[in-house]
Design an enzyme around this catalytic site. Structure first.
Site, PDB file in Angstrom:
ATOM      1  N   CYS A  61      -3.542 -16.168  13.012  1.00 41.59           N
ATOM      2  CA  CYS A  61      -4.741 -15.246  13.597  1.00 41.59           C
ATOM      3  C   CYS A  61      -5.738 -15.135  13.298  1.00 41.59           C
ATOM      4  O   CYS A  61      -6.739 -14.662  14.361  1.00 41.59           O
ATOM      5  CB  CYS A  61      -3.727 -14.234  14.235  1.00 41.59           C
ATOM      6  SG  CYS A  61      -3.589 -13.064  12.574  1.00 41.59           S
ATOM      7  N   SER A  98      -1.940   7.709  -9.938  1.00 43.23           N
ATOM      8  CA  SER A  98      -0.291   7.509  -9.813  1.00 43.23           C
ATOM      9  C   SER A  98       0.332   9.525 -10.611  1.00 43.23           C
ATOM     10  O   SER A  98      -0.261   9.761 -11.152  1.00 43.23           O
ATOM     11  CB  SER A  98       0.821   6.769 -10.066  1.00 43.23           C
ATOM     12  OG  SER A  98       2.355   7.581  -9.566  1.00 43.23           O
ATOM     13  N   VAL A 121     -24.274   2.688  -7.306  1.00 48.61           N
ATOM     14  CA  VAL A 121     -24.903   4.063  -7.297  1.00 48.61           C
ATOM     15  C   VAL A 121     -25.775   3.512  -9.070  1.00 48.61           C
ATOM     16  O   VAL A 121     -24.011   2.877  -9.744  1.00 48.61           O
ATOM     17  CB  VAL A 121     -24.195   5.454  -7.709  1.00 48.61           C
ATOM     18  CG1 VAL A 121     -25.018   6.073  -8.559  1.00 48.61           C
ATOM     19  CG2 VAL A 121     -24.460   6.000  -6.262  1.00 48.61           C
ATOM     20  N   CYS A 159       2.744 -15.606   8.268  1.00 51.98           N
ATOM     21  CA  CYS A 159       1.878 -16.254   7.890  1.00 51.98           C
ATOM     22  C   CYS A 159       0.355 -16.228   7.641  1.00 51.98           C
ATOM     23  O   CYS A 159      -0.319 -16.928   7.447  1.00 51.98           O
ATOM     24  CB  CYS A 159       2.020 -17.352   9.807  1.00 51.98           C
ATOM     25  SG  CYS A 159       0.415 -16.727  10.622  1.00 51.98           S
ATOM     26  N   CYS A 206      -1.610 -11.620  16.798  1.00 48.88           N
ATOM     27  CA  CYS A 206      -0.762 -11.819  15.353  1.00 48.88           C
ATOM     28  C   CYS A 206       0.380 -11.969  15.699  1.00 48.88           C
ATOM     29  O   CYS A 206       0.767 -11.088  16.306  1.00 48.88           O
ATOM     30  CB  CYS A 206      -1.156 -10.853  14.612  1.00 48.88           C
ATOM     31  SG  CYS A 206      -0.141 -10.703  12.893  1.00 48.88           S
ATOM     32  N   HIS A 228       4.327  10.448  -4.046  1.00 48.25           N
ATOM     33  CA  HIS A 228       5.604  10.942  -4.358  1.00 48.25           C
ATOM     34  C   HIS A 228       6.319  12.716  -4.364  1.00 48.25           C
ATOM     35  O   HIS A 228       6.351  13.021  -4.086  1.00 48.25           O
ATOM     36  CB  HIS A 228       5.213  10.706  -5.832  1.00 48.25           C
ATOM     37  CG  HIS A 228       4.905   9.451  -6.436  1.00 48.25           C
ATOM     38  ND1 HIS A 228       5.689   8.408  -7.139  1.00 48.25           N
ATOM     39  CD2 HIS A 228       3.998   8.563  -6.399  1.00 48.25           C
ATOM     40  CE1 HIS A 228       5.169   6.960  -7.430  1.00 48.25           C
ATOM     41  NE2 HIS A 228       4.234   7.583  -6.769  1.00 48.25           N
ATOM     42  N   LYS A 279       8.454   0.686 -18.786  1.00 47.12           N
ATOM     43  CA  LYS A 279       8.379   2.308 -16.854  1.00 47.12           C
ATOM     44  C   LYS A 279       9.388   1.869 -15.646  1.00 47.12           C
ATOM     45  O   LYS A 279       9.884   2.234 -14.852  1.00 47.12           O
ATOM     46  CB  LYS A 279       7.259   2.604 -16.119  1.00 47.12           C
ATOM     47  CG  LYS A 279       6.491   3.532 -17.149  1.00 47.12           C
ATOM     48  CD  LYS A 279       5.506   4.239 -16.685  1.00 47.12           C
ATOM     49  CE  LYS A 279       5.717   4.407 -14.532  1.00 47.12           C
ATOM     50  NZ  LYS A 279       3.971   5.306 -14.431  1.00 47.12           N
ATOM     51  N   ARG A 299      -5.198   1.059 -11.702  1.00 49.10           N
ATOM     52  CA  ARG A 299      -5.037   1.785 -11.333  1.00 49.10           C
ATOM     53  C   ARG A 299      -6.490   2.465 -12.765  1.00 49.10           C
ATOM     54  O   ARG A 299      -6.228   2.079 -12.850  1.00 49.10           O
ATOM     55  CB  ARG A 299      -3.397   2.736 -11.437  1.00 49.10           C
ATOM     56  CG  ARG A 299      -2.500   1.872 -11.034  1.00 49.10           C
ATOM     57  CD  ARG A 299      -1.593   1.874 -11.651  1.00 49.10           C
ATOM     58  NE  ARG A 299      -1.215   0.775 -11.845  1.00 49.10           N
ATOM     59  CZ  ARG A 299       0.108   0.387 -12.361  1.00 49.10           C
ATOM     60  NH1 ARG A 299       1.241   1.389 -12.230  1.00 49.10           N
ATOM     61  NH2 ARG A 299       0.443  -0.521 -13.095  1.00 49.10           N
TER      62      ARG A 299
END
Lengths: 426, 477, 116
Positions: B439, B335, B172, B434, B397, B49, B249, B310
């Protein structure tokens, strides 16, 4: 830089590539190279261990490996050069030459020069994301073909409790296969009001094992953090929108998707080959030449077939045409060119364009209808209002490719530049 | 006893591990998952950003511009995929234009360089696929798109190579104060460390509460996305944001490092912070909003939907402080956390130094990393390269043209992957249209071969995500 | 009257079979269809395709099929017989893998070549 000149390079050694190469050889070419990305020949047929192949072409019922084997046998002593474990990553086209960029462990990066190219790369499976099934993203969601490879080639089980979305042939075949290997297939779910698979597969793969087929239903949610735990199935309305209140929940560890095949044409597009949005394959002329001179296409890279027998026939035609091209018998662009236009009842045709002068005795046109026609009806070719040809059919379905063989004499009667194809009720 | 135990191997923990690896310190990173970058660091908007958005009196505002600059230096040093695309914050009406000017002023205060306010005509000239209703935009050139999981991996790979210990699958469960530091109890064992750093993203309030008074609450916020096939061409050149408005937003339309198009996210507070499911309603809503920016957007070319959670919180800023003796929170990192991560790491070192940790630089420290991407090798050099490195001649791939050489190299880097997604994050396999249909089985085979495992032991993703359940022909009929 | 979809070929004719009238079949387009319709009600049979284990790292499985149809009721039993088979290459198309499945006279045969 390694440089060898070939008359023809065939990209792909599945049923299409093998038949095309053998046919080109038969029609006079001697320097032919087939490039295959897998380590063995036969393509997807190797994992299609079920029977039902070859009824049209060999007039007997073969399994996939057996069908492939018949062509692989013919390569012995044919002089056709075959290189496996090799990926073509670019194709260049100029007036006189095609250049194929291929790479492999053995031979490194090669630019291979040739007069003609036959595209025979096949298709890939549409994924869960292409049809936007929401939910979590755990292990246990497979394209049916990927699962088929695991089970049949690697000998690995992909799950115990299975639901199948899509009633295309691969999905149906896998329903039986998983059942025979001890898994429980709880249901096969189809978005459309009819199955896209062959009737015989619905009988042998679902009915035989009492696996229910839900038409006009789809999977609307997938749950499970590590492995699939539960899916939601809902009925859909005529606009394919889920109907609230029709939710059914299945506790499964595996979802197999058989939701369509897409011709793999990234290589073709980059070479300038024009792609028909209806087939997702190249636009081709009557001789299966694409919009790019000297580049031909056949098999599932051209349009998705339901029978390998037709792939073989089509590929033989492509091989023959490529040979004629290389040997200097190339179609002249002059003469009467007809574009075949599909009306709403027909979803596509192959070929899409016909140079009438190039048609020998007759032209076989492959097409698919876009709904089920249960009553007797006709595939009709019209030049304006004039009927050029009519083909009677008792039953037609989108899952079963139709073909119509139009004699040259009838094509000569077309006055305009378009030939409309449509289905009319009797 | 370790000098420092970092809990969490997301981008924050990894950036700190990287910085700490410069010094003579015994550092351990405890990660509950089987690989790094499995939380918010792998499912986000993948953007460095510009720094116009956060308020100047927050850590976010203070760190963003520095962080962005540091990211751009690091991607060179670590050979991480990044493209400086710039961003546009588009305005549809005068209200939006007011907001654009607010953002511009805020950007100036945060030190964002080279911003411009563009008129509708100029926006249209630069981005012809954008809506003709757009009347102007803020242009922020010093921003771009990054491969966020590769960035995180690269930081941690170097840290591990330079001596940091990474312990995976170590969740933990308690922290107990001991005279010289902490006893860290995980589900599988015990660690002792003089200093503990909490970099646990959506779980950072739980870990904070193990040693300190409750100070903030994480409100896990899910965002869903579409990733579109690059076969539809370049939809936008730069990252296209909508103005934040009372309606929400707005969603963004952004190119990715691989020239796909990313669309999303929405923003939904959820109970279960591990719930990364997508939903029909949210995806439909995102589609509708995105089409406001790009009316011709072809969502039918979708190759993947995903969601990330987030670590939004009720604190309103990053929560970075010594919350208890010898206990540092790098908490509530939302963010622009990815962008700020390198700056957060240097700030964390300042705080640890103030708290008494001794930093002695190593004489020899190599903070760089190089990877080979076959696609990027010029055509004329490929022949020689494959002759010298034969496995780079085998494409595994096909959608993304990733070779066996790249996969094998990725497996033998400092952090060994255990899953197909682990290879995907390192080598880029299965990222294409795909979605590893072709792959997947081959990558599985290579990973099993190279790590001496059975194919059944190779996972899709996290622990327990088994792809195969056994052999056929085991008499189960 | 029973209705069936013929599975002899991909055409999938819709057959009507009259159980009251000596299993007379209508709706078929070929003789095979007529035979199928009658047999499917009287003693249904299927070709079974599957795989067997192979002593090989490159090809862990070899595809097999019954060389003729076997009674539908024997399908799962036939599958069981395959579990204990382990082939060692070279294998040729047509090699018999399991003989005389459940006294039906049908054998499981390999459907591809596998070299050492």
């Amino acid at each position: 830089m390694a440089r060898q000149d070939y008359e023809l390079i065939v990209i792909g050694a599945g049923p299409a590539g093998l038949a095309a190469a053998l046919s080109a050889k038969e029609h006079g070419l001697s320097r032919i190279l087939v490039l295959e990305r897998d380590t063995e020949l036969g393509g997807i047929l190797n994992q299609c261990i079920h029977n039902g192949f070859g009824l049209h072409y060999f007039n007997e019922e073969l399994t996939g490996p057996e069908y492939a084997g018949r062509f692989i046998d013919q390569l012995d002593g044919s002089g056709i050069e075959i290189v496996c474990d090799t990926m073509v990553i670019r194709l260049e086209n100029s007036d006189d030459w095609r250049i194929v960029h291929a790479m492999s462990v053995e031979k490194g990066y090669q630019r291979l020069k040739c007069r003609a190219v036959i595209l025979a790369m096949g298709c890939r499976e549409r994924t869960r994301f292409a049809i936007q099934i929401p939910g979590s993203r755990p292990a246990g969601i497979f394209n049916a073909g990927t699962a088929q490879r695991y089970v049949n080639i690697e000998g690995k089980m992909v799950g115990r409790r299975v639901i199948i979305l899509g009633s295309g042939d691969i999905g149906l075949i896998m329903a039986r296969r998983m059942t025979l290997e001890g898994a429980k297939v709880l249901a096969c779910v189809e978005l459309l009001p009819y199955s896209g698979g062959l009737n015989r597969n619905i009988v042998q793969c679902l009915h035989d094992f009492d696996i229910p087929l839900y038409l006009s239903h789809t999977i609307t949610n997938i749950e499970g953090k590590k492995r699939v735990q539960r899916v939601t199935v809902q009925q859909v309305d005529e606009n394919r929108r889920p109907i609230p209140g029709t939710e059914m929940y299945y506790d499964v560890d595996t979802v197999l998707l058989s939701v369509g095949l897409i011709p793999e044409n990234e290589l073709s597009s980059e070479a300038g080959v024009k792609i028909d949005r209806r087939t997702s394959g190249p636009f081709v002329y009557e001789n299966l030449e694409t919009s790019e001179k000297g580049i031909f296409a056949c098999g599932n890279v051209l349009h998705v077939h339901d029978l390998v027998d037709y792939v073989t026939e089509e590929s033989q035609a492509a091989g023959k045409a490529a040979a004629a091209f290389v040997l200097g018998d190339a179609p002249a662009d002059s003469g009467h060119v007809i574009e075949i236009k599909t009306e709403p009842t027909v979803s596509y045709t192959v070929p899409q364009t016909v140079r009438v002068n190039e048609v020998e005795r007759s032209l076989r046109i492959f097409l698919r209808v876009n709904k089920i026609w249960e009553e007797t009806s006709y595939i009709v070719f019209r030049d304006g209002d004039n009927v050029i040809a009519r083909f009677k059919r008792d039953y037609m379905a989108p899952g079963e490719m139709e073909n119509a063989n139009i004699p040259r004499v009838l094509l000569d009667r077309v006055k305009g530049n378009t030939l409309r194809v449509l289905i009319e009720e009797a | 006893m370790f000098d420092v135990a970092i809990i969490g191997a997301g981008v924050s923990g990894s950036a700190l591990a990287y910085e700490l690896s410069r010094f003579h310190l015994d550092v351990v990173v405890l990660e509950k998952e089987n690989d790094v970058a499995l939380g918010a660091s792998r499912a986000n908007t993948a953007i460095v950003h510009g720094g116009y958005d956060p308020s100047p009196d927050t850590l976010m505002g203070r760190f963003n511009v520095d962080g962005a600059r540091m990211c751009m230096e690091l991607v060179d040093r670590l050979d991480v995929e990044f493209r400086k695309t710039g961003s546009l914050i588009v305005a549809f009406d005068e209200e939006d234009m007011k907001e654009v000017r607010v953002l511009y002023d805020r950007g100036l205060r945060n030190g964002v360089p080279s911003m411009e306010i563009l008129d509708g005509k100029e926006v249209c000239r630069r981005e012809p696929n954008l809506s003709k209703e757009i009347i102007g935009a803020l242009w922020v050139p010093e921003s771009g798109v990054i491969n966020p999981w590769e960035f995180t991996l690269a930081l941690m790979e170097v840290a591990v190579r330079e001596g940091v210990e990474l312990r995976l699958c170590e969740k933990v469960i308690s922290l107990k104060k001991r005279d010289e530091g902490y006893l860290v109890e995980t589900e599988r064992g015990m660690y002792t460390a003089r200093y503990v750093v909490n970099a646990t993203g959506v779980h950072s309030d739980e870990v904070h509460n193990m040693v300190a008074e409750q100070a903030f609450n994480i409100h896990p916020t899910r965002g869903q996305y579409y990733l579109l096939d690059r076969s539809i061409g370049e939809v936008v050149k730069s990252v296209i944001f909508q103005c934040p408005s009372p309606l929400g937003k707005g969603v963004l339309v952004s190119p990715t490092i691989h020239y796909n198009t990313l669309v999303g996210p929405d923003s939904e507070v959820i109970e279960d912070c591990e719930n990364t499911s997508t939903t029909r309603e949210a995806l439909d809503d995102i589609a509708r909003q995105a089409k406001r920016s790009v009316p011709s957007l072809q969502l039918g070319s979708n190759i993947r939907n995903f969601a990330g959670v987030r670590a939004n919180s009720d604190y309103g800023d990053f929560y970075i402080k010594m919350s208890a003796p010898h206990f540092l929170d790098i908490a509530a990192i939302k963010s622009p956390g990815l962008t700020c991560a390198p700056r957060i790491a240097t700030y964390a070192i300042e705080l640890l130094r103030e708290a008494g940790l001794d930093f002695k630089e190593k004489e020899a420290w190599d903070g760089t990393r190089r990877v080979v991407r076959f696609k990027e090798i010029p055509e004329e050099e490929r022949e020689v390269f494959i002759r010298e490195h034969p496995l780079y001649g085998r494409v595994i791939c096909r959608c993304e043209t990733i070779t066996e050489g790249e996969i094998v190299e990725a497996i033998h880097r400092p952090i060994t992957p255990v899953s197909l997604d682990g290879i995907k994050r390192r080598a880029g396999t299965g990222m294409g249209r795909c979605q590893s249909g072709f792959c997947g089985p081959r990558v599985q085979e290579i990973l099993a071969r190279e790590t001496g495992k059975a194919p059944e032991d190779i996972l899709q993703d996290k622990e327990g995500s088994h792809i195969l359940i056994g052999d056929t022909k085991e008499g189960r009929v | 009257m029973k209705t069936l979809i013929c599975i002899v070929c991909p055409r999938g004719c819709h057959l009507n079979i009259d159980e009251e009238n000596d299993y007379k079949v209508t709706g078929h387009h070929c003789e095979k269809g007529e035979t199928y319709g009658r047999n499917e009600l009287l003693h249904p049979v299927r070709v079974v395709t599957s795989t067997v284990k192979v002593n090989s790292d490159i090809h862990p499985r070899c595809p097999v099929k019954t060389d003729q149809s076997i009674p539908k009721d024997d399908v799962f039993h036939a599958m069981k017989l395959l579990d204990s088979v382990l082939l060692t290459p070279p294998i040729r198309r047509g090699d018999i893998v399991v003989e005389n499945i459940a006294d039906s006279g049908a054998h499981f045969v390999a459907t591809r070549d596998l070299d050492t």
